[in-house]
Structure formats: structure tokens, C-alpha cells
Design an enzyme around this catalytic site. Sequence first.
Site, mmCIF file in Angstrom:
data_model
loop_
_atom_site.group_PDB
_atom_site.id
_atom_site.type_symbol
_atom_site.label_atom_id
_atom_site.label_comp_id
_atom_site.label_asym_id
_atom_site.label_seq_id
_atom_site.Cartn_x
_atom_site.Cartn_y
_atom_site.Cartn_z
ATOM 1 N N LYS A 146 30.879 14.751 -15.667
ATOM 2 C CA LYS A 146 29.443 15.002 -15.541
ATOM 3 C C LYS A 146 29.044 15.275 -14.089
ATOM 4 C CE LYS A 146 28.224 11.049 -17.263
ATOM 5 N NZ LYS A 146 29.526 10.430 -17.517
ATOM 6 N N ARG B 286 44.854 10.164 -11.931
ATOM 7 C CA ARG B 286 44.064 10.144 -10.701
ATOM 8 C C ARG B 286 44.485 8.970 -9.813
ATOM 9 N NH1 ARG B 286 38.725 9.699 -12.534
ATOM 10 N NH2 ARG B 286 38.770 7.480 -12.140
ATOM 11 N N ARG C 27 40.023 2.405 -6.554
ATOM 12 C CA ARG C 27 38.895 1.538 -6.900
ATOM 13 C C ARG C 27 39.368 0.397 -7.789
ATOM 14 N NH1 ARG C 27 34.412 5.497 -9.329
ATOM 15 N NH2 ARG C 27 34.559 3.833 -10.839
#
Length: 194
Positions: A13, A127, A139
Site C-alpha cells: 500500500k 526482506r 525490525r
Amino acid sequence: MRVIFLGPPGAGKGTQAKRIMDACAIPQLSTGDMLRSAVAAKTAVGVRAKEVMDSGALVSDDIVNQIVSDRIDMDDCKSGFILDGFPRTVPQAEALTNILREKGLDLTAVIELRVDEDALVERMRSRVAETIANGGVVRSDDNPEAFRTRLHEYREKTAPLSEYYAKTGELKTVDGMADMDAVTASIRKVLRLD
């Protein structure tokens, strides 16, 4: 051009919103950014929001709705905007419909990026591996368990927006599993930008 993007975490998005924002020269409105800005500017609703946040409570829909309404009135939104992170629930969507109606505005489209959740988990794993290989920092929520929790939360709270906007006729679906440029091309077609 007034657009909302829907889709689970990792659907792309943000990437697609940025591309449409650049193509149309319209702002991307993030509820988090709007909230921080209202607090910093000490607007009436920003003061209310700060009191709530300082108490440790969650900011109510009424406050968020007012902040969104105030932001839409700003000059840079005259040609349109992309909403990022709002609405998250059907009551927020209903409030947004009323806010826009009162301003004499309509949504151009609500674009849902349809994706396969198992493939999203694999994308996240790739990723993470790429980030580690490049010496980057991963993260704390970039692990399969945390990601699946975020997906579950999305299904429970935000996915019902698809049904709401399907009923209003504003929902347009795009295959979010396609190549990034193909997804952009599909969105541009939906928005009649070509």
C-alpha cells in the site's frame, strides 16, 4: 482524486500510494502524522488529543475524525489526497462518508490490494534475509509470528471495510501479487490516469 488504499500489512500500500501521490501531485495523509501535527500546532482538537495521549489512553474516533476533517480542509488537499491508515474500522468509514458528504466531496476510489497471506509471510522472510545480508537492522516485529499476528488483527478489524465499500460501490480490487509496476498500471487504470 480522493483515494483510500486497503490491504493487509506488506501488501504494498505504501509503495503504491507514493507512486499515485507523485503522479497526481496530491498529499498522502497519515493519521499518525496528522495527529502529531495537530498536537504540535496546539489546535483545539490537538489539545484534546494531547490530554488523552498524556493519560495513556487511545485517542477516540471522534478526535481522529475531527483531525482528518480539519486536514482535508487544508489548501494542499484541494486537488485530492490519499488516506493512509484511515479508516481502520467500519465506524470510521461511516464517519468519513459523512465528513466528505458535508464538504460536498466523494471518494474517487477505495483500492484494495488483494494478496495471498502465505506469500506475504514469504516476502517478509525474504526482506529480513536481504536486510541481514546487507548488514541492515531488522525490525523487532519482522518475524513470522509477529507478522501473522498483524495479519490476524487486519482480518479482524480492517478487512470488514472491503464489504462496507463494496456496498457503496467505491471498492476496486487490484491483484497485489503482480509485479510492482503491473500493480501500479492496474491502479492507474482504475483511477483513469492513463
